[in-house]
Design a protein around this motif. Structure first.
Motif, PDB file in Angstrom:
ATOM      1  N   PHE A  26       0.819  -1.218   0.000  1.00  0.00           N
ATOM      2  CA  PHE A  26       0.000   0.000   0.000  1.00  0.00           C
ATOM      3  C   PHE A  26       0.850   1.264   0.000  1.00  0.00           C
ATOM      4  CE2 PHE A  26      -3.318  -2.986   1.506  1.00  0.00           C
ATOM      5  CZ  PHE A  26      -4.229  -2.754   0.491  1.00  0.00           C
ATOM      6  N   ASN A  27       2.041   1.204   0.604  1.00  0.00           N
ATOM      7  CA  ASN A  27       2.961   2.333   0.483  1.00  0.00           C
ATOM      8  C   ASN A  27       3.342   2.555  -0.979  1.00  0.00           C
ATOM      9  OD1 ASN A  27       3.120   3.180   3.131  1.00  0.00           O
ATOM     10  ND2 ASN A  27       4.917   1.938   3.621  1.00  0.00           N
TER      11      ASN A  27
ATOM     12  N   LEU B  77       1.640   1.587  -3.613  1.00  0.00           N
ATOM     13  CA  LEU B  77       0.451   2.043  -4.331  1.00  0.00           C
ATOM     14  C   LEU B  77       0.266   3.553  -4.170  1.00  0.00           C
ATOM     15  CD1 LEU B  77      -2.314   1.460  -5.789  1.00  0.00           C
ATOM     16  CD2 LEU B  77      -3.270   1.139  -3.496  1.00  0.00           C
ATOM     17  N   LEU B  78       0.353   4.038  -2.929  1.00  0.00           N
ATOM     18  CA  LEU B  78       0.162   5.467  -2.671  1.00  0.00           C
ATOM     19  C   LEU B  78       1.273   6.304  -3.289  1.00  0.00           C
ATOM     20  CD1 LEU B  78      -1.055   5.293   1.040  1.00  0.00           C
ATOM     21  CD2 LEU B  78      -2.424   5.786  -0.983  1.00  0.00           C
ATOM     22  N   GLN B  79       2.498   5.800  -3.242  1.00  0.00           N
ATOM     23  CA  GLN B  79       3.616   6.530  -3.850  1.00  0.00           C
ATOM     24  C   GLN B  79       3.446   6.631  -5.366  1.00  0.00           C
ATOM     25  OE1 GLN B  79       7.037   4.345  -2.503  1.00  0.00           O
ATOM     26  NE2 GLN B  79       6.785   5.008  -0.376  1.00  0.00           N
TER      27      GLN B  79
ATOM     28  N   PHE C 140       0.572   6.497  -7.051  1.00  0.00           N
ATOM     29  CA  PHE C 140      -0.532   7.422  -7.327  1.00  0.00           C
ATOM     30  C   PHE C 140      -0.117   8.870  -7.080  1.00  0.00           C
ATOM     31  CE2 PHE C 140      -4.503   4.467  -6.890  1.00  0.00           C
ATOM     32  CZ  PHE C 140      -4.077   3.774  -8.005  1.00  0.00           C
ATOM     33  N   GLN C 141       0.667   9.095  -6.016  1.00  0.00           N
ATOM     34  CA  GLN C 141       1.098  10.456  -5.717  1.00  0.00           C
ATOM     35  C   GLN C 141       2.024  10.985  -6.806  1.00  0.00           C
ATOM     36  OE1 GLN C 141      -0.147  12.189  -2.918  1.00  0.00           O
ATOM     37  NE2 GLN C 141       0.640  13.862  -4.201  1.00  0.00           N
TER      38      GLN C 141
ATOM     39  N   LEU D 290      -6.857   5.233 -10.136  1.00  0.00           N
ATOM     40  CA  LEU D 290      -6.758   6.636  -9.728  1.00  0.00           C
ATOM     41  C   LEU D 290      -7.515   7.485 -10.748  1.00  0.00           C
ATOM     42  CD1 LEU D 290      -5.422   8.931  -7.990  1.00  0.00           C
ATOM     43  CD2 LEU D 290      -3.570   8.901  -9.697  1.00  0.00           C
TER      44      LEU D 290
END
Length: 338
Positions: free
Chosen positions: A261-262, A264-266, A268-269, A335
């Motif tokens: 999940f880290n 994934l978020l990185q 997307f960010q 996203l």
């Protein structure tokens, strides 16, 4: 309507797809007389077909309908990664064959001198059938990245030094011991159905059920006493065992899902910040990869599986995905901007 209306006017920006490999041969010692010893754990013909068809659906969704990805492979748009296991690598290759099928690969320009595109080894190369297609049928090779060791992203259970301690501790709890006492009569029923010589526990039943589904996928003959009810209960007890032992605590769920999940978020960010051209991330992994993600997202739990076993009904709650991640199971994260 309030939930759906933003999606109706949103623009898809990035997709992360993670899936389990297709049907494989058993890892353990199956009950049936088929000879599995030579290709233990390898992807089967059914597994190859499963992922080709799933990749074809992704082409329909993200190329033909949404026009999100390019019609032909673009290395700046797609990143592909697999665990370092034959069945996951072959699964993702089959998946990619569906996403970018024959006919989508490259062609030489019509004025390109074809005799230049031959290796230095002296031989009489027959290139007439190829014509200006770079490869037969205009096949498109796509790079698949593999992390051989310390793959926390897709194999955290194999890397984390503390995970086995937590895993073993779950088997020593009174709750787990109660599972073995509570369902002993069903274990005996399975022993009789399959004419086994040893008694079962909830753990050995789980391993046997995995082998059983491999045999079902290969169209092997099943025992006459194997009813749909017996098969359903075997599956549910396997689900109960692995969800309790593997991801039964908050700490286990965090250990096995946080790296993913880290990432994934990185990813997307980075897309939000416009610092990456990537549009699609494809990850080929295992049931033990997807299972913690489902649990961490509160989409399933051992408690809701236990409820299904005891009530003989599918849970009506929204956070109880029924069943373990079967062959070619898939999770999609999208996203959107609006």
């Amino acid at each position: 309507l309030l939930i759906l209306s933003p999606l109706a006017y949103s623009k898809l920006e990035m997709v992360l797809e993670v899936f389990r490999h297709g049907a494989r041969e058993p890892l353990g010692r199956p009950f049936d007389p088929l000879d599995w010893t030579e290709f233990q754990g390898e992807l089967t013909l059914a597994g190859i077909r499963q992922h080709y068809l799933l990749g074809k659906e992704m082409r329909k969704r993200y190329i033909e309908q949404n026009e999100f990805l390019s019609q032909n492979f673009n290395h700046s748009e797609l990143y592909v990664r697999s665990t370092d296991v034959n069945r996951t690598i072959m699964s993702v290759q089959s998946h990619l064959m569906g996403l970018y099928p024959l006919g989508t690969g490259s062609k030489f320009p019509n004025d390109y001198p074809l005799d230049r595109a031959i290796p230095p080894y002296q031989a009489k190369y027959d290139i007439q059938d190829l014509g200006f297609s770079v490869l037969p049928g205009r096949y498109q090779p796509i790079p698949v990245h593999v992390v051989a060791n310390n793959d926390f992203l897709l194999s955290a259970n194999m890397v984390c030094p503390n995970y086995n301690v937590l895993f073993d501790a779950q088997k020593e709890t009174e709750t787990y011991k109660e599972f073995n006492r509570k369902y002993e009569s069903f274990f005996q029923q399975v022993v009789q159905v399959f004419n086994l010589t040893k008694n079962l526990t909830i753990s050995s039943l789980g391993s046997m059920t995995s082998d059983l589904y491999c045999s079902i996928m290969e169209n092997a003959e099943m025992p006459k006493g194997l009813t749909q009810d017996v098969l359903r209960n075997m599956s549910l007890l396997k689900d109960l065992e692995v969800h309790y032992v593997d991801v039964g605590t908050d700490l286990q769920r965090k250990i096995l899902s946080t790296p993913f999940f880290n990432n994934l978020l990185q990813s997307f960010q980075a897309k939000i910040n416009d610092t990456t051209p990537l549009k699609y991330i494809m990850l080929s992994a295992h049931d033990t990869t997807l299972q913690p993600f489902l649990a961490a997202l509160n989409l399933t739990s051992w408690e809701c599986i236990l409820e299904q076993i005891e009530t003989n009904k599918v849970s009506e709650t929204g956070n109880c995905v029924p069943g373990y991640p079967i062959f070619a199971s898939q999770l999609l994260f999208e996203l959107h901007s609006n």
